[in-house]
Design a protein around this motif. Structure first.
Motif, PDB file in Angstrom:
ATOM      1  N   ASN A  87       0.834  -1.193   0.000  1.00 14.00           N
ATOM      2  CA  ASN A  87       0.000   0.000   0.000  1.00 14.00           C
ATOM      3  C   ASN A  87       0.877   1.255   0.000  1.00 14.00           C
ATOM      4  OD1 ASN A  87      -2.218   1.600   0.052  1.00 14.00           O
ATOM      5  ND2 ASN A  87      -2.692   1.267   2.220  1.00 14.00           N
ATOM      6  N   VAL A  88       1.626   1.424  -1.071  1.00 11.21           N
ATOM      7  CA  VAL A  88       2.531   2.562  -1.215  1.00 11.21           C
ATOM      8  C   VAL A  88       2.296   3.176  -2.593  1.00 11.21           C
ATOM      9  CG1 VAL A  88       4.329   1.688   0.318  1.00 11.21           C
ATOM     10  CG2 VAL A  88       4.337   1.013  -2.079  1.00 11.21           C
ATOM     11  N   VAL A  89       2.873   4.332  -2.864  1.00  6.31           N
ATOM     12  CA  VAL A  89       2.678   4.915  -4.195  1.00  6.31           C
ATOM     13  C   VAL A  89       3.297   3.989  -5.238  1.00  6.31           C
ATOM     14  CG1 VAL A  89       2.496   7.336  -3.521  1.00  6.31           C
ATOM     15  CG2 VAL A  89       4.747   6.325  -3.886  1.00  6.31           C
ATOM     16  N   LEU A  90       2.737   4.046  -6.431  1.00  4.35           N
ATOM     17  CA  LEU A  90       3.143   3.110  -7.476  1.00  4.35           C
ATOM     18  C   LEU A  90       4.640   3.156  -7.759  1.00  4.35           C
ATOM     19  CD1 LEU A  90       1.916   1.055  -9.522  1.00  4.35           C
ATOM     20  CD2 LEU A  90       2.109   2.868 -11.187  1.00  4.35           C
ATOM     21  N   GLU A  91       5.174   4.356  -7.803  1.00  3.87           N
ATOM     22  CA  GLU A  91       6.614   4.538  -8.024  1.00  3.87           C
ATOM     23  C   GLU A  91       7.431   3.658  -7.067  1.00  3.87           C
ATOM     24  OE1 GLU A  91       8.072   7.659  -9.852  1.00  3.87           O
ATOM     25  OE2 GLU A  91       9.755   6.263  -9.859  1.00  3.87           O
ATOM     26  N   GLU A  92       7.038   3.705  -5.796  1.00  2.00           N
ATOM     27  CA  GLU A  92       7.752   2.934  -4.790  1.00  2.00           C
ATOM     28  C   GLU A  92       7.516   1.440  -4.976  1.00  2.00           C
ATOM     29  OE1 GLU A  92       7.002   4.468  -0.857  1.00  2.00           O
ATOM     30  OE2 GLU A  92       8.136   2.836   0.058  1.00  2.00           O
ATOM     31  N   LEU A  93       6.270   1.100  -5.293  1.00  5.19           N
ATOM     32  CA  LEU A  93       5.936  -0.305  -5.505  1.00  5.19           C
ATOM     33  C   LEU A  93       6.761  -0.884  -6.658  1.00  5.19           C
ATOM     34  CD1 LEU A  93       4.172  -2.758  -4.847  1.00  5.19           C
ATOM     35  CD2 LEU A  93       2.445  -1.858  -6.374  1.00  5.19           C
ATOM     36  N   LEU A  94       6.935  -0.093  -7.713  1.00  3.09           N
ATOM     37  CA  LEU A  94       7.732  -0.566  -8.844  1.00  3.09           C
ATOM     38  C   LEU A  94       9.196  -0.716  -8.450  1.00  3.09           C
ATOM     39  CD1 LEU A  94       6.202   1.387 -11.858  1.00  3.09           C
ATOM     40  CD2 LEU A  94       5.924  -1.014 -11.292  1.00  3.09           C
ATOM     41  N   ASP A  95       9.703   0.231  -7.661  1.00  2.00           N
ATOM     42  CA  ASP A  95      11.075   0.116  -7.157  1.00  2.00           C
ATOM     43  C   ASP A  95      11.257  -1.188  -6.402  1.00  2.00           C
ATOM     44  OD1 ASP A  95      12.165   2.416  -8.178  1.00  2.00           O
ATOM     45  OD2 ASP A  95      11.702   3.657  -6.428  1.00  2.00           O
ATOM     46  N   ILE A  96      10.294  -1.459  -5.522  1.00  3.98           N
ATOM     47  CA  ILE A  96      10.371  -2.684  -4.724  1.00  3.98           C
ATOM     48  C   ILE A  96      10.335  -3.906  -5.630  1.00  3.98           C
ATOM     49  CG2 ILE A  96       9.194  -4.092  -2.992  1.00  3.98           C
ATOM     50  CD1 ILE A  96       8.167  -1.451  -1.750  1.00  3.98           C
ATOM     51  N   THR A  97       9.398  -3.880  -6.597  1.00  3.98           N
ATOM     52  CA  THR A  97       9.241  -5.032  -7.489  1.00  3.98           C
ATOM     53  C   THR A  97      10.535  -5.302  -8.260  1.00  3.98           C
ATOM     54  OG1 THR A  97       6.951  -4.353  -7.730  1.00  3.98           O
ATOM     55  CG2 THR A  97       7.719  -6.055  -9.215  1.00  3.98           C
ATOM     56  N   VAL A  98      11.141  -4.230  -8.771  1.00  2.60           N
ATOM     57  CA  VAL A  98      12.383  -4.392  -9.535  1.00  2.60           C
ATOM     58  C   VAL A  98      13.485  -4.956  -8.635  1.00  2.60           C
ATOM     59  CG1 VAL A  98      14.197  -3.160 -10.779  1.00  2.60           C
ATOM     60  CG2 VAL A  98      11.813  -2.571 -11.165  1.00  2.60           C
ATOM     61  N   ALA A  99      13.591  -4.419  -7.424  1.00  2.00           N
ATOM     62  CA  ALA A  99      14.628  -4.873  -6.500  1.00  2.00           C
ATOM     63  C   ALA A  99      14.409  -6.330  -6.106  1.00  2.00           C
ATOM     64  CB  ALA A  99      14.630  -3.986  -5.256  1.00  2.00           C
ATOM     65  N   VAL A 100      13.153  -6.679  -5.850  1.00  2.00           N
ATOM     66  CA  VAL A 100      12.829  -8.039  -5.434  1.00  2.00           C
ATOM     67  C   VAL A 100      13.136  -9.023  -6.567  1.00  2.00           C
ATOM     68  CG1 VAL A 100      10.892  -9.565  -4.922  1.00  2.00           C
ATOM     69  CG2 VAL A 100      11.145  -7.436  -3.678  1.00  2.00           C
ATOM     70  N   ASN A 101      12.887  -8.576  -7.783  1.00  2.00           N
ATOM     71  CA  ASN A 101      13.201  -9.399  -8.943  1.00  2.00           C
ATOM     72  C   ASN A 101      14.705  -9.618  -9.040  1.00  2.00           C
ATOM     73  OD1 ASN A 101      12.568 -10.714 -11.487  1.00  2.00           O
ATOM     74  ND2 ASN A 101      13.529  -8.932 -12.446  1.00  2.00           N
ATOM     75  N   TYR A 102      15.466  -8.551  -8.783  1.00  2.00           N
ATOM     76  CA  TYR A 102      16.919  -8.623  -8.837  1.00  2.00           C
ATOM     77  C   TYR A 102      17.450  -9.539  -7.740  1.00  2.00           C
ATOM     78  CZ  TYR A 102      21.747  -6.965  -8.265  1.00  2.00           C
ATOM     79  OH  TYR A 102      23.103  -6.893  -8.125  1.00  2.00           O
ATOM     80  N   LEU A 103      16.883  -9.413  -6.559  1.00  2.00           N
ATOM     81  CA  LEU A 103      17.334 -10.213  -5.421  1.00  2.00           C
ATOM     82  C   LEU A 103      16.802 -11.644  -5.472  1.00  2.00           C
ATOM     83  CD1 LEU A 103      16.797  -7.608  -2.563  1.00  2.00           C
ATOM     84  CD2 LEU A 103      18.994  -8.354  -3.465  1.00  2.00           C
ATOM     85  N   LYS A 104      15.860 -11.859  -6.350  1.00  2.00           N
ATOM     86  CA  LYS A 104      15.225 -13.180  -6.490  1.00  2.00           C
ATOM     87  C   LYS A 104      14.613 -13.668  -5.163  1.00  2.00           C
ATOM     88  CE  LYS A 104      17.672 -15.109 -10.460  1.00  2.00           C
ATOM     89  NZ  LYS A 104      18.956 -14.424 -10.602  1.00  2.00           N
ATOM     90  N   ILE A 105      13.665 -12.892  -4.663  1.00  2.00           N
ATOM     91  CA  ILE A 105      12.882 -13.349  -3.511  1.00  2.00           C
ATOM     92  C   ILE A 105      11.532 -13.775  -4.080  1.00  2.00           C
ATOM     93  CG2 ILE A 105      12.021 -12.769  -1.201  1.00  2.00           C
ATOM     94  CD1 ILE A 105      13.966 -10.358  -1.279  1.00  2.00           C
ATOM     95  N   ASN A 106      11.409 -15.062  -4.375  1.00  2.00           N
ATOM     96  CA  ASN A 106      10.313 -15.497  -5.240  1.00  2.00           C
ATOM     97  C   ASN A 106       8.914 -15.236  -4.699  1.00  2.00           C
ATOM     98  OD1 ASN A 106      12.120 -16.241  -7.158  1.00  2.00           O
ATOM     99  ND2 ASN A 106      12.295 -18.346  -6.407  1.00  2.00           N
ATOM    100  N   GLY A 107       8.706 -15.561  -3.438  1.00  2.00           N
ATOM    101  CA  GLY A 107       7.367 -15.391  -2.886  1.00  2.00           C
ATOM    102  C   GLY A 107       6.912 -13.940  -2.935  1.00  2.00           C
ATOM    103  N   LEU A 108       7.816 -13.050  -2.581  1.00  2.00           N
ATOM    104  CA  LEU A 108       7.483 -11.635  -2.555  1.00  2.00           C
ATOM    105  C   LEU A 108       7.289 -11.096  -3.975  1.00  2.00           C
ATOM    106  CD1 LEU A 108       7.060  -9.061  -0.954  1.00  2.00           C
ATOM    107  CD2 LEU A 108       9.516  -8.736  -0.865  1.00  2.00           C
ATOM    108  N   LEU A 109       8.063 -11.637  -4.908  1.00  2.00           N
ATOM    109  CA  LEU A 109       7.941 -11.183  -6.296  1.00  2.00           C
ATOM    110  C   LEU A 109       6.537 -11.457  -6.833  1.00  2.00           C
ATOM    111  CD1 LEU A 109       9.263  -9.996  -8.815  1.00  2.00           C
ATOM    112  CD2 LEU A 109       9.954 -12.289  -9.458  1.00  2.00           C
ATOM    113  N   GLU A 110       6.074 -12.678  -6.575  1.00  2.00           N
ATOM    114  CA  GLU A 110       4.710 -13.047  -6.964  1.00  2.00           C
ATOM    115  C   GLU A 110       3.713 -12.017  -6.433  1.00  2.00           C
ATOM    116  OE1 GLU A 110       3.013 -16.326  -7.887  1.00  2.00           O
ATOM    117  OE2 GLU A 110       4.780 -16.266  -9.173  1.00  2.00           O
TER     118      GLU A 110
END
Lengths: 163, 291
Positions: A87-110
């Motif tokens: 529940n954050v602004v989209l900009e931040e959510l996308l940052d998180i998504t990109v980082a999580v993808n890079y870090l390969k945290i699978n459950g969170l990425l989903e």
């Protein structure tokens, strides 16, 4: 020094993009496939992550901690945490998504991908373009063809301010 | 310099995100930009979308032929009470002279009109494709093992006849009923259609299986008779197999309907409500309340 230990617990330092340092237990980062390999194979004690903003890293570490505490009895609480987490602004959510993808945290990425998808679900094409700052690269003819074929795509929720 | 937000995500991730949208929005999102259009038309996305949605339908739809020979899409509300009917309007391109819906697979519907011409229809985009009338053309070649005797109508045209009419496609494997030479009790045969592996048979104990149906990505096995000691009880028994291939994951429910036979489950309305086709009329059946 290769690694520092307190008792049995190994400590690891993550360095965010703006050189801020985060000290946490090594066991926490094992949820990330990328960091797990680094820790296991190279036995590092400090990992620089220049592409990830500190603000984003704080969020991700927060998630890792909560996830490590997950037991069958606090499942409901964790679900609420997840809901708040995205529940954050989209900009931040996308940052998180990109980082999580890079870090390969699978459950969170989903979970993050689903959250982004939910954000664009009710939006019209125009709103989606606005949200993601995409310029339409279709010719005016192609554009009007779309409008004829799928008029409903251009109706719907024009509001992009909630993001 | 502010980069556009989606530049930060590479294509693989955009696909990952967009595959979570309902089918209707996928079509719409193609209009966003050329990059999105190419991502959304790629086979990778379609595959990801199917995997994701075959186990989690947002809404359940049913396509039926109306008395006026037009095709209607029925959408069931989540609370299980309301039904919304929407006519599939092909805007004069296809005339409304449909006779039957041959079957459906992965959101596409096979409909037959009164001239016996078969169309493959995407009810969401209203795109259609005429199936060439080449009789028993088989798109997928199968080797028939000797020990199995196929039902005659299954042997031909696997894609056209097999999936749409006889076989049931679940988890990338085509299932149908076959009986072995010595024994008339049918067994379920599964073919992995993409890898070509198989066939494998799934044993379902002492039950006589009369029909296979796919429900929400699960294999549903129907049996109308069940042998209990010496008596034969006519029952409409259905199993849904949730985790593929694991018999323990089967949930069994029995339908005590007004008619003894002819009930074919069509789709789920919600977790417990099943829509049944009982000789041309539709019945909603609640698994929990047994009515």
């Amino acid at each position: 020094m290769a690694s520092s230990t307190t008792g049995e617990k190994k400590i690891l330092t993550l360095k965010g993009g703006d050189n801020e340092e985060f000290i946490l237990e090594e066991s926490l980062v094992l949820q990330s496939e990328l960091l797990k390999n680094m820790v296991k194979e190279e036995r590092v004690s400090s990992i620089p992550l220049p592409s990830i903003k500190s603000k984003t890293l704080v969020k991700i570490i927060e998630y890792l901690k909560k996830h490590a505490e997950l037991t069958p009895s606090n499942k409901e609480e964790f679900k609420n945490f997840e809901k708040e987490f995205v529940n954050v602004v989209l900009e931040e959510l996308l940052d998180i998504t990109v980082a999580v993808n890079y870090l390969k945290i699978n459950g969170l990425l989903e979970f993050c991908c689903q959250a982004v998808a939910d954000r664009i679900k009710d939006k019209s094409v125009e709103a989606v373009r606005k949200i993601f700052r995409i310029e339409s690269d279709f010719t005016p003819e192609e554009e009007s063809e779309f409008r004829k074929e799928t008029p409903e795509a251009f109706e719907g929720d024009l509001d992009d301010t909630t993001n | 310099m502010a980069r556009t937000q989606f530049e930060k995500l590479h294509e693989e991730m955009i696909a990952e995100i967009l595959s979570r949208l309902p089918a209707k929005l996928i079509g719409q999102s193609r209009c966003v930009s050329k990059q999105w259009c190419s991502i959304l038309s790629g086979p990778q996305l379609i595959k990801a979308h199917l995997t994701f949605h075959s186990h989690k339908y947002e809404e359940e739809k049913l396509i039926t032929v109306c008395r006026s020979q037009s095709l209607h899409a029925l959408t069931f509300n989540q609370n299980g009470n309301g039904v919304v009917s929407r006519k599939l309007d092909f805007q004069q391109q296809l005339s409304d002279n449909w006779v039957t819906v041959g079957g459906s697979c992965n959101g596409l519907v096979l409909a037959v009109n009164d001239k016996q011409i078969t169309f493959l229809i995407n009810p969401t985009t209203l795109k259609y494709h005429r199936i060439p009338d080449s009789g028993n053309a088989s798109i997928v070649a199968l080797e028939c093992p000797n020990r199995l005797r196929w039902f005659p109508d299954v042997a031909y045209g696997v894609f056209v006849r097999g999936i749409w009419e006889n076989g049931v496609l679940v988890n990338g494997a085509l299932h149908w009923l076959a009986s072995e030479d010595s024994d008339y009790s049918p067994v379920i045969v599964a073919f992995e259609i993409f890898s070509g592996a198989g066939p494998t048979t799934i044993d379902k104990g002492k039950h006589v299986i009369s029909k296979l149906v796919a429900l929400r990505g699960c294999l549903c096995i129907l049996s109308e008779t069940e042998e209990t000691n010496t008596t034969w009880i006519i029952k409409n028994t259905m199993w849904t197999m949730k985790d593929y291939g694991i018999e323990e994951s089967c949930t069994k429910f029995e339908v005590k309907g007004p008619d003894d036979a002819g009930l074919i489950p069509l789709c789920f309305m919600s977790e417990d409500d099943v829509v049944l086709d009982a000789c041309a009329s539709l019945i909603a059946y609640n698994r929990r309340e047994d009515q």
